[in-house]
Design a protein around this motif. Structure first.
Motif, PDB file in Angstrom:
ATOM      1  N   ILE A 152       2.334   4.090   4.044  1.00  0.00           N
ATOM      2  CA  ILE A 152       2.950   2.948   3.379  1.00  0.00           C
ATOM      3  C   ILE A 152       2.619   1.699   4.183  1.00  0.00           C
ATOM      4  O   ILE A 152       2.821   1.666   5.399  1.00  0.00           O
ATOM      5  CB  ILE A 152       4.477   3.119   3.264  1.00  0.00           C
ATOM      6  CG1 ILE A 152       4.816   4.343   2.408  1.00  0.00           C
ATOM      7  CG2 ILE A 152       5.119   1.865   2.672  1.00  0.00           C
ATOM      8  CD1 ILE A 152       6.289   4.666   2.349  1.00  0.00           C
ATOM      9  N   PHE A 172       0.862  -1.185   0.000  1.00  0.00           N
ATOM     10  CA  PHE A 172       0.000   0.000   0.000  1.00  0.00           C
ATOM     11  C   PHE A 172       0.891   1.225   0.000  1.00  0.00           C
ATOM     12  O   PHE A 172       1.826   1.325   0.805  1.00  0.00           O
ATOM     13  CB  PHE A 172      -0.906   0.007   1.230  1.00  0.00           C
ATOM     14  CG  PHE A 172      -1.857   1.162   1.268  1.00  0.00           C
ATOM     15  CD1 PHE A 172      -2.958   1.201   0.434  1.00  0.00           C
ATOM     16  CD2 PHE A 172      -1.648   2.235   2.125  1.00  0.00           C
ATOM     17  CE1 PHE A 172      -3.848   2.269   0.458  1.00  0.00           C
ATOM     18  CE2 PHE A 172      -2.528   3.306   2.160  1.00  0.00           C
ATOM     19  CZ  PHE A 172      -3.632   3.326   1.326  1.00  0.00           C
ATOM     20  N   LEU A 173       0.612   2.143  -0.913  1.00  0.00           N
ATOM     21  CA  LEU A 173       1.452   3.334  -1.046  1.00  0.00           C
ATOM     22  C   LEU A 173       0.559   4.527  -1.360  1.00  0.00           C
ATOM     23  O   LEU A 173      -0.054   4.604  -2.421  1.00  0.00           O
ATOM     24  CB  LEU A 173       2.473   3.128  -2.167  1.00  0.00           C
ATOM     25  CG  LEU A 173       3.496   4.235  -2.401  1.00  0.00           C
ATOM     26  CD1 LEU A 173       4.339   4.473  -1.162  1.00  0.00           C
ATOM     27  CD2 LEU A 173       4.385   3.891  -3.586  1.00  0.00           C
ATOM     28  N   GLN A 174       0.476   5.449  -0.394  1.00  0.00           N
ATOM     29  CA  GLN A 174      -0.367   6.638  -0.558  1.00  0.00           C
ATOM     30  C   GLN A 174       0.427   7.859  -0.084  1.00  0.00           C
ATOM     31  O   GLN A 174       0.396   8.223   1.083  1.00  0.00           O
ATOM     32  CB  GLN A 174      -1.661   6.491   0.237  1.00  0.00           C
ATOM     33  CG  GLN A 174      -2.679   7.591  -0.020  1.00  0.00           C
ATOM     34  CD  GLN A 174      -3.929   7.394   0.821  1.00  0.00           C
ATOM     35  OE1 GLN A 174      -3.959   7.740   1.997  1.00  0.00           O
ATOM     36  NE2 GLN A 174      -4.950   6.816   0.220  1.00  0.00           N
ATOM     37  N   GLN A 229       2.913   1.538  -6.037  1.00  0.00           N
ATOM     38  CA  GLN A 229       2.314   0.510  -5.182  1.00  0.00           C
ATOM     39  C   GLN A 229       2.464  -0.855  -5.850  1.00  0.00           C
ATOM     40  O   GLN A 229       2.229  -1.015  -7.041  1.00  0.00           O
ATOM     41  CB  GLN A 229       0.838   0.820  -4.949  1.00  0.00           C
ATOM     42  CG  GLN A 229       0.144  -0.159  -4.021  1.00  0.00           C
ATOM     43  CD  GLN A 229      -1.228   0.330  -3.615  1.00  0.00           C
ATOM     44  OE1 GLN A 229      -1.365   1.362  -2.967  1.00  0.00           O
ATOM     45  NE2 GLN A 229      -2.258  -0.408  -4.008  1.00  0.00           N
TER      46      GLN A 229
END
Length: 673
Positions: free
Chosen positions: A417, A361-363, A379
């Motif tokens: 993350i 998860f990558l924001q 991601q």
């Protein structure tokens, strides 16, 4: 805007710097060629470039460091120039010369400048002649152990051992006492040889409370030179920069001018061209000393771009094409304040050991005029053992240092993350600490303020349990609705996710593992449809919750308190992010008696995936607690494994050169009772 001289350039690098060069080249109408290893075939920089060429296996020594393959890729694709980025071949004089021999423009300084600054000892001799102040030290040709130690003894401890050909903290060791000298020297030489193919050392007096301030310089082929002011890079771990800022706090115009002019003298002394960085140690009395010159663009160059409004990569391309500098010294000015925080896959609580895994998860925070994220990953990408574990650079700007710092702390809160350990909480604690806000900076900042920085971001466990439970209930409800939609019997009781029980209130019972605690939870459903809510009971507390779930976004009402959270599912469980905290939780499965005790006994485990570099004692040796047993290398850093107690090394399970998986037992060790 188009640079007429270049139609196509090759980027001899990877990650965020390769992506950055591609974006700037596209803005100027220049086509790009990426190179990639086996590990990077699906990397972001490869997909962004107009063309891409495979150059070898995953280890950098078999791909990115083989300059003959890079040259061949440029010739094959018709690239007129090569941008080396930073790291890898960026300061390799042989590569620069090979570019020239093949009529390819090296986007950087000439061979002579790289050679002059490639040796720290030779660089100091040149700087001394150019009247640039130097830190007291030994940088002679005699590299015998006795001469190096004599120099250290005469200077007085602490001293700093530095690889002559080094950079980025590689081949560097602080030595605090005479008793530590030999082990530190061997470790520094070994790391330097592995990283740079050269084990020569210099010895410097170690200043105990200096600031690390560097000057960005730029020179063109017409003999013009400017400095684009300074960056403060004092906050470091393992001699690697953590948070950089520009301009340097407390800098006076007189000192800025003196350091800038000294930096230009440094560049002109070696007939420099292109972007370079002159690094100084700034003492508390205002004295400054030349440390080294990096003959390339620096990782932290974005903070200079943010305060000057200049695109330094564009400057590089224009200067390499023979154009004059885009601005004179008089045309350059400082506007506002900027910070850069390096987002790493590493564990600050475990001596900053790098970690590997998948970015499940990558924001990142939203980009704006105030917030910029430079990255080379998406991601789902893997952080591998082969390269530096930096995920991204978070850069912020505002009118004042105080406002910019507020931007930084908020952006770190918003950076999410999941799937691996990162340094985001560590960076937040550092940036939000009072000493950092008051700019009490020196290179020992992290060690000095350890208790403030090495702490978990506070989390409201009761709130976290309620949000986690609500998420699981809504997730289960959504899955039941999907199953019902795909079924020929939509009224089947198997699609009821209410926790129905005969003659009892519908409820679910489960266990959560959250913040190292195992918590029994009862979730009782109240109402149906849009009125559905849950009464969550855990740890003697009861909370009534209601909400909705859309993808990762959870909107919740807890006893009348409305708030939002982001929840990411990954291999390690779930990560729950609110504005105030980030916690990981797991839904524990019932123990059906089939678990096994997998704990090993009598051994020492590898802290990460890596390569065995050296065995420092013989099998069968008797050792004392903290004696060095072996050295591993991962992500360009060495890690020494030491004896946990007095005892005996029975057997090593790996030899030098072996690849080792994280968690594997390395040594059969018997402790003395």
């Amino acid at each position: 805007m188009t640079i007429q001289y270049f139609h196509k350039i090759l980027i001899a690098n990877r990650g965020e710097i390769a992506c950055r060069v591609i974006r700037t080249a596209r803005k100027l109408g220049i086509r790009t060629v990426a190179v990639y290893s086996d590990a990077d075939k699906d990397a972001l920089h490869v997909s962004m470039a107009d063309e891409a060429i495979h150059i070898g296996a995953a280890p950098s020594r078999d791909s990115y460091l083989v300059y003959e393959r890079v040259i061949e890729a440029a010739k094959k694709t018709g690239a007129e120039a090569i941008h080396p980025g930073y790291g890898f071949l960026s300061e390799n004089a042989a590569f620069c010369k090979a570019c020239k021999d093949n009529d390819i423009v090296f986007i950087g300084p000439p061979v002579g400048a790289i050679e002059a600054m490639g040796s720290k000892s030779a660089a100091k001799t040149i700087m001394e002649k150019a009247a640039v102040p130097l830190v007291p030290g030994y940088h002679g040709d005699d590299q015998s152990r006795d001469i190096l130690k004599q120099a250290a003894d005469e200077m007085g401890y602490p001293v700093l051992l530095k690889a002559v050909a080094g950079g980025g903290g590689k081949g560097m060791r602080q030595v605090w006492s005479e008793a530590d000298f030999d082990e530190a020297l061997e470790a520094a030489k070994r790391e330097s040889l592995n990283a740079f193919g050269n084990e020569d050392m210099l010895v410097e007096k170690y200043l105990t409370q200096p600031r690390h301030v560097e000057i960005q310089v730029f020179c063109d082929q017409q003999g013009n030179a400017v400095y684009l002011f300074e960056r403060d890079c004092s906050v470091q771990r393992r001699h690697q920069k953590v948070i950089e800022e520009a301009p340097a706090p407390g800098m006076t115009e007189t000192l800025r001018s003196a350091m800038g002019e000294a930096a230009i003298r440094s560049a002109q002394a070696i007939n420099y061209e292109g972007a370079g960085t002159v690094e100084f140690l700034l003492d508390s009395d205002g004295s400054f000393y030349f440390m080294e010159m990096n003959t390339r663009l620096q990782v932290e160059h974005p903070v200079t771009e943010m305060i000057t409004g200049q695109d330094l990569v564009e400057w590089q391309l224009r200067v390499a094409a023979g154009e004059p500098l885009p601005a004179s010294q008089q045309q350059l000015s400082i506007s506002g304040h900027a910070f850069e925080a390096r987002i790493y896959a590493e564990d600050p609580d475990n001596d900053f050991l790098p970690v590997t895994g998948t970015l499940s998860f990558l924001q990142p925070p939203a980009s704006s005029d105030h917030v910029r994220v430079d990255t080379g990953v998406l991601q789902g990408d893997e952080v591998s053992v082969y390269y530096d574990p930096m995920i991204a650079k978070l850069i912020v700007w505002d009118e004042t240092r105080e406002k910019a710092l507020q931007r930084l702390t908020q952006a770190l809160k918003d950076y999410r993350i999941g799937g691996m350990t990162t340094n985001i909480d560590f960076l937040y604690n550092l940036a939000s600490s009072k000493p950092f806000a008051e700019a009490e900076l020196d290179t020992g900042f992290i060690e000095k303020h350890h208790p403030l920085i090495f702490r978990s971001r506070s989390a409201d466990i009761e709130q976290a349990v309620a949000l986690a439970s609500l998420y699981l209930m809504l997730q289960q409800q959504q899955q039941a609705e999907r199953n019902r939609a795909n079924s020929t019997d939509a009224n089947s009781p198997w699609f009821d996710a209410s926790g129905w029980r005969l003659n009892e209130a519908p409820q679910h019972q489960f266990e959560l593992q959250i913040q190292q605690q195992v918590i029994a939870v009862t979730a009782e459903q109240i109402g149906k449809g849009v009125n559905r809510r849950y009464r969550i009971s855990a740890n003697g507390n009861t909370t009534t919750v209601q909400g909705s779930l859309h993808n990762h976004q959870l909107k919740a009402t807890l006893d009348g308190h409305q708030l939002s959270a982001t929840v990411a599912e990954h291999q390690a469980g779930y990560s729950l992010y609110t504005q105030d905290s980030a916690v990981t939780f797991n839904l524990l499965q019932p123990d059906l008696g089939d678990t096994e005790d997998c704990a090993g006994a009598g051994g020492l485990a590898a802290p990460m995936n890596g390569t065995m570099v050296a065995l420092l004692v013989e099998a069968g040796a008797t050792v004392k607690k903290d004696d060095a047993l072996l050295v591993m290398e991962a992500m360009k850093m060495e890690h020494t494994i030491r004896a946990p107690a007095d005892g005996k090394v029975v057997e090593f399970y790996y030899q030098a050169g072996s690849l080792v998986d994280g968690g594997s037992e390395l040594v059969n060790f018997e402790a003395v009772e």
